[in-house]
Design a protein around this motif. Structure first.
Motif, PDB file in Angstrom:
ATOM      1  N   PRO A 135       0.798  -1.241   0.000  1.00 32.27           N
ATOM      2  CA  PRO A 135       0.000   0.000   0.000  1.00 32.27           C
ATOM      3  C   PRO A 135       0.822   1.278   0.000  1.00 32.27           C
ATOM      4  N   ARG A 143      -5.887   4.846  -2.605  1.00 32.42           N
ATOM      5  CA  ARG A 143      -6.301   3.876  -1.597  1.00 32.42           C
ATOM      6  C   ARG A 143      -7.600   4.310  -0.924  1.00 32.42           C
ATOM      7  N   HIS A 186      -5.661   1.083   7.657  1.00 33.88           N
ATOM      8  CA  HIS A 186      -5.076   0.417   6.482  1.00 33.88           C
ATOM      9  C   HIS A 186      -3.920   1.226   5.918  1.00 33.88           C
ATOM     10  N   VAL A 187      -4.026   2.535   5.960  1.00 31.80           N
ATOM     11  CA  VAL A 187      -2.974   3.391   5.399  1.00 31.80           C
ATOM     12  C   VAL A 187      -1.720   3.385   6.269  1.00 31.80           C
TER      13      VAL A 187
END
Length: 311
Positions: A135, A143, A186-187
Motif C-alpha cells: 500500500p 487507496r 489500512h494506510v
C-alpha cells in the motif's frame, strides 16, 4: 647506590623547575568537518520547515474581516476564539480520538504481524512483506477512493453482507468515524510494521529457543524476552502513526466528507473556502503544538512505566 645509579636517577627524574614553568596544555580543538558537512541539511531544514512555520505563526496573529480582508494587526483573537468555542473543541476532540484509536489498532495489528514476518523463511517472508508494504507504493488518495467504493451503500462490503443475509439494510461507513478509522488504519499499519521490524532485527532467535529449553512457557517467552525488545519499536511506530493520523487530510476529507470534519480539513476550509487565513493558521499551529505535547508526554510516561516493569 653507585655513581652510575645516581647519574641515571638524575637523568630519569623530571626537572621540577622546567615542569612548573611549562605552559598549560592547550585544549583540543574540535574538528569543524562534521559541522560543515551538516550545514546543507540544516539550511534545507530551516528553509523548508522552520521558515514556513514561523510565517504561519505570524499569520495566525493577524485579524480577518469579510470586508477588510487580512489586517496586519498583532493579536490573539484567533486563538481565543478556538479555545472558547465548543465547535472547535468538538473537532479537536474528534481528531485526537480518531488518532488514538488508529494508533491502538495499528499496534495490535502491526506488532504481531511484524513478529510473524520475522519468523517466516524465504521466499514467503519477502512475498508477505511485499503485500504488507505494497500500500505504501500506491497514492493515499487512490487507496482512500478504493475504500470509498467498498464502503458505499451499494459497495462490495454491504452487497456481500446483504447477499449472505447478515444485514437487512446497508451499514453506514461513509461519513462516519468508523469508516475513517478503518481507512486510516489500512494506510498507517505499514509504518508500525516497519518500526517493530527494525526492533526485531536486534533479537536473536536463539534466545527464544534457549528460554524454551530452560522450561519457560511460550507466553512467558513472549512477555519476558520478545516484548522488551519490541516495545521500543511499538513506541516509535505509535509516535509516527499518531502524528500522521492526527494530521491526516486526504482520508478524512474523502471518507468523512463535510459532515465529519477534523482539524486538518477544518484548516483547509478556513484557508480556501472562507479565506480566513489567520484562523486557519491558528488551527494548524494549535494542531502542531497539541501533537508535540501529547507525543512527548505519552512517550515519557510509557518509557517510565516500561523501565519500572522490565528492569
Amino acid at each position: 647506590m653507585t655513581a652510575v645509579d645516581a647519574h641515571k636517577s638524575l637523568i630519569d627524574s623530571p626537572d621540577t623547575d622546567t615542569a612548573a614553568d611549562a605552559p598549560p596544555p592547550r585544549p583540543e580543538r574540535r574538528p569543524l568537518a562534521p559541522y560543515l558537512l551538516s550545514l546543507p541539511a540544516l539550511a534545507l531544514f530551516a528553509v523548508l520547515l522552520l521558515v514556513p512555520l514561523v510565517m504561519t505563526g505570524l499569520l495566525s496573529l493577524n485579524s480577518f474581516g469579510f470586508y477588510t480582508g487580512i489586517q496586519d494587526v498583532w493579536q490573539l483573537g484567533n486563538y481565543i476564539d478556538i479555545v472558547t468555542d465548543d465547535y472547535f473543541h468538538e473537532i479537536f476532540l474528534r481528531t485526537f480520538r480518531i488518532a488514538v484509536v488508529v494508533t491502538l489498532l495499528c499496534a495490535v495489528l502491526g506488532a504481531p504481524e511484524a513478529y510473524i514476518l520475522r519468523r517466516m523463511r524465504s521466499p514467503w517472508r519477502g512475498l508477505c512483506l511485499l503485500v504488507v508494504l505494497g500500500p505504501l507504493l500506491i497514492s493515499v488518495v487512490s487507496r482512500t477512493l478504493g475504500w470509498a467504493l467498498l464502503f458505499g451503500s451499494t459497495g462490495i462490503i454491504n452487497t456481500a453482507l446483504m447477499a449472505v443475509g447478515l444485514i437487512a439494510t446497508p451499514i453506514e461507513f461513509m461519513y462516519t468515524e468508523t469508516g475513517v478509522i478503518i481507512a486510516l488504519t489500512h494506510v498507517l499499519v505499514p509504518f508500525m510494521v516497519l518500526s517493530v521490524w527494525a526492533s526485531l532485527q536486534r533479537l536473536d532467535p536463539q534466545v527464544e529457543n534457549a528460554a524454551l529449553s530452560l522450561g519457560a512457557k511460550p507466553f512467558t517467552v513472549l512477555r519476558r524476552v520478545v516484548l522488551p525488545q519490541v516495545v521500543p519499536g511499538i513506541l516509535s511506530g505509535s509516535i509516527i502513526v499518531f502524528a500522521l493520523a492526527a494530521s491526516a487530510f486526504a482520508t478524512p476529507a474523502i471518507i468523512g466528507g463535510r459532515r465529519l470534519k477534523v482539524a486538518a480539513t477544518l484548516a483547509y476550509d478556513e484557508f480556501l473556502n472562507t479565506l480566513n487565513w489567520p484562523l486557519g493558521a491558528a488551527i494548524a499551529i494549535l494542531l502542531l503544538l497539541a501533537n508535540i505535547v501529547i507525543i512527548v508526554g505519552c512517550n515519557r510516561l510509557v518509557e517510565r512505566r516500561y523501565k519500572q516493569v522490565f528492569e
